[in-house]
Scaffold this motif. Sequence first.
Motif, short mmCIF file in Angstrom:
data_model
loop_
_atom_site.label_atom_id
_atom_site.label_comp_id
_atom_site.label_asym_id
_atom_site.label_seq_id
_atom_site.Cartn_x
_atom_site.Cartn_y
_atom_site.Cartn_z
N GLY A 119 0.78 -1.23 0.00
CA GLY A 119 0.00 0.00 0.00
C GLY A 119 0.82 1.28 0.00
O GLY A 119 0.37 2.30 0.52
N THR A 120 2.00 1.24 -0.61
CA THR A 120 2.88 2.41 -0.59
C THR A 120 3.05 3.04 -1.97
O THR A 120 3.95 3.86 -2.18
CB THR A 120 4.26 2.02 -0.05
N GLY A 121 2.19 2.68 -2.91
CA GLY A 121 2.28 3.23 -4.25
C GLY A 121 1.83 2.22 -5.28
O GLY A 121 1.68 1.03 -4.99
N GLU A 125 12.91 -9.96 -8.62
CA GLU A 125 11.72 -9.52 -7.90
C GLU A 125 12.18 -9.34 -6.46
O GLU A 125 12.74 -10.26 -5.87
CB GLU A 125 10.62 -10.59 -7.96
N ARG A 126 11.97 -8.15 -5.89
CA ARG A 126 12.53 -7.93 -4.56
C ARG A 126 11.79 -6.82 -3.81
O ARG A 126 11.09 -6.00 -4.40
CB ARG A 126 14.00 -7.56 -4.66
N GLU A 127 12.01 -6.81 -2.52
CA GLU A 127 11.53 -5.71 -1.69
C GLU A 127 12.58 -4.60 -1.69
O GLU A 127 13.77 -4.87 -1.61
CB GLU A 127 11.28 -6.19 -0.26
N ARG A 128 12.13 -3.37 -1.80
CA ARG A 128 13.03 -2.24 -1.66
C ARG A 128 12.25 -1.01 -1.21
O ARG A 128 11.02 -0.95 -1.35
CB ARG A 128 13.80 -1.96 -2.94
N ASP A 129 12.96 -0.04 -0.69
CA ASP A 129 12.34 1.20 -0.23
C ASP A 129 12.25 2.16 -1.42
O ASP A 129 13.25 2.45 -2.06
CB ASP A 129 13.18 1.82 0.89
N VAL A 130 11.05 2.61 -1.72
CA VAL A 130 10.83 3.53 -2.83
C VAL A 130 10.24 4.81 -2.26
O VAL A 130 9.15 4.81 -1.68
CB VAL A 130 9.87 2.95 -3.88
N HIS A 177 5.09 7.68 -4.21
CA HIS A 177 5.67 6.41 -3.74
C HIS A 177 6.38 6.67 -2.43
O HIS A 177 7.25 7.54 -2.36
CB HIS A 177 6.66 5.87 -4.78
N HIS A 178 6.04 5.90 -1.40
CA HIS A 178 6.45 6.34 -0.07
C HIS A 178 6.70 5.22 0.92
O HIS A 178 6.09 5.13 1.96
CB HIS A 178 5.39 7.29 0.50
N VAL A 228 8.93 -4.99 -5.91
CA VAL A 228 9.07 -4.57 -7.31
C VAL A 228 9.64 -5.68 -8.18
O VAL A 228 10.25 -6.64 -7.69
CB VAL A 228 9.98 -3.33 -7.41
N THR A 229 9.45 -5.51 -9.47
CA THR A 229 10.08 -6.35 -10.49
C THR A 229 11.01 -5.45 -11.30
O THR A 229 10.59 -4.39 -11.75
CB THR A 229 9.04 -6.99 -11.40
N GLN A 230 12.24 -5.87 -11.46
CA GLN A 230 13.25 -5.06 -12.16
C GLN A 230 13.93 -5.90 -13.23
O GLN A 230 14.33 -7.04 -12.96
CB GLN A 230 14.31 -4.55 -11.19
N VAL A 231 14.06 -5.35 -14.42
CA VAL A 231 14.82 -6.04 -15.47
C VAL A 231 15.62 -5.05 -16.31
O VAL A 231 15.24 -3.90 -16.49
CB VAL A 231 13.93 -6.86 -16.43
N VAL A 232 16.76 -5.54 -16.78
CA VAL A 232 17.45 -4.94 -17.91
C VAL A 232 17.62 -6.07 -18.91
O VAL A 232 18.34 -7.04 -18.64
CB VAL A 232 18.80 -4.34 -17.51
N LEU A 233 16.95 -5.95 -20.04
CA LEU A 233 16.95 -7.00 -21.05
C LEU A 233 17.55 -6.47 -22.34
O LEU A 233 17.33 -5.31 -22.73
CB LEU A 233 15.52 -7.46 -21.34
N GLU A 234 18.32 -7.32 -23.02
CA GLU A 234 18.97 -6.95 -24.28
C GLU A 234 18.33 -7.71 -25.43
O GLU A 234 18.24 -8.95 -25.41
CB GLU A 234 20.47 -7.25 -24.22
N ARG A 235 17.89 -6.96 -26.44
CA ARG A 235 17.26 -7.61 -27.59
C ARG A 235 18.29 -8.40 -28.39
O ARG A 235 19.36 -7.90 -28.72
CB ARG A 235 16.61 -6.57 -28.51
N PRO A 236 17.99 -9.66 -28.70
CA PRO A 236 18.93 -10.46 -29.49
C PRO A 236 19.02 -9.98 -30.93
O PRO A 236 18.15 -9.29 -31.41
CB PRO A 236 18.33 -11.87 -29.40
#
Length: 198
Positions: free
Chosen positions: A143-145, A173-178, A184-185, A190-198
Amino acid sequence: MNPWDVRYGDETYFYGKEPNDFLVAEAGRLAPGSRVLCLAEGEGRNAVHLAEMGHRVTAVDSSAAGLRKAALLASERGVAISLVEADLASWPMGEGIWDAVVSIWAHVLPELRAVVDASVHAAIRPGGLLILEHYHPRQLAYGTGGPPDARMMATLDDLRTAFPRWREHVACERERDVREGRGHHGPSFVTQVVLERP
C-alpha cells in the motif's frame, strides 16, 4: 478529463524531480549519446536525467499537464528532450530505432500490456536495452504506491513470456524502499529487469 492531468495539475511534482533509483543504477549501461524512449514518462524526471547524461531522449505520455511540467523541468536543468502526447495503445514506436526503452512504473492492464510489449519488442534495435521497473502483484499488500489492481503489475514470468530469448542483464523480484515525491512512499515489492534484444 484525463485522470493523470488531475494528478499532475498543480505546481508540485507528484513523484518528485529526482530520477528513479533503479534507472540511475542501470543507466551507465547505455552507450554515450544513445537514442532513448521513455514510456509513460509523466512529469519528466527520468527523461531529464538521461538527457543530462547526454542521451537523445523522447518522452511519451498521455497527460498534457505532465508533459508541460516535463518541459519546465528540462528547461530548469538546461537540457532538451522531445515530448510526445500520445496513447501507448496506438502510438507507433517505430521499428528497430531505439537504443533503449525505459519503462518505469508504466502500469497498464494486460490487454494493453500485450500491445505495448509487442511495440517495444519491435522498436528496440538488436543489441538495444529495455530498462524496466514495475510494481509486482505483491505490492498490493504494501500500500505504498502503484495501481490498486494486481493485473496492472508485472512478474518476471510475465516479462520472460513477453520478451523470450532476450539476454537478462538484471532480472529480479525484490523488496526495496521507494520514496519518490508524494506518489511512492516506503517499503515496496518490485520487479526489475534490464533486457537486451537479441
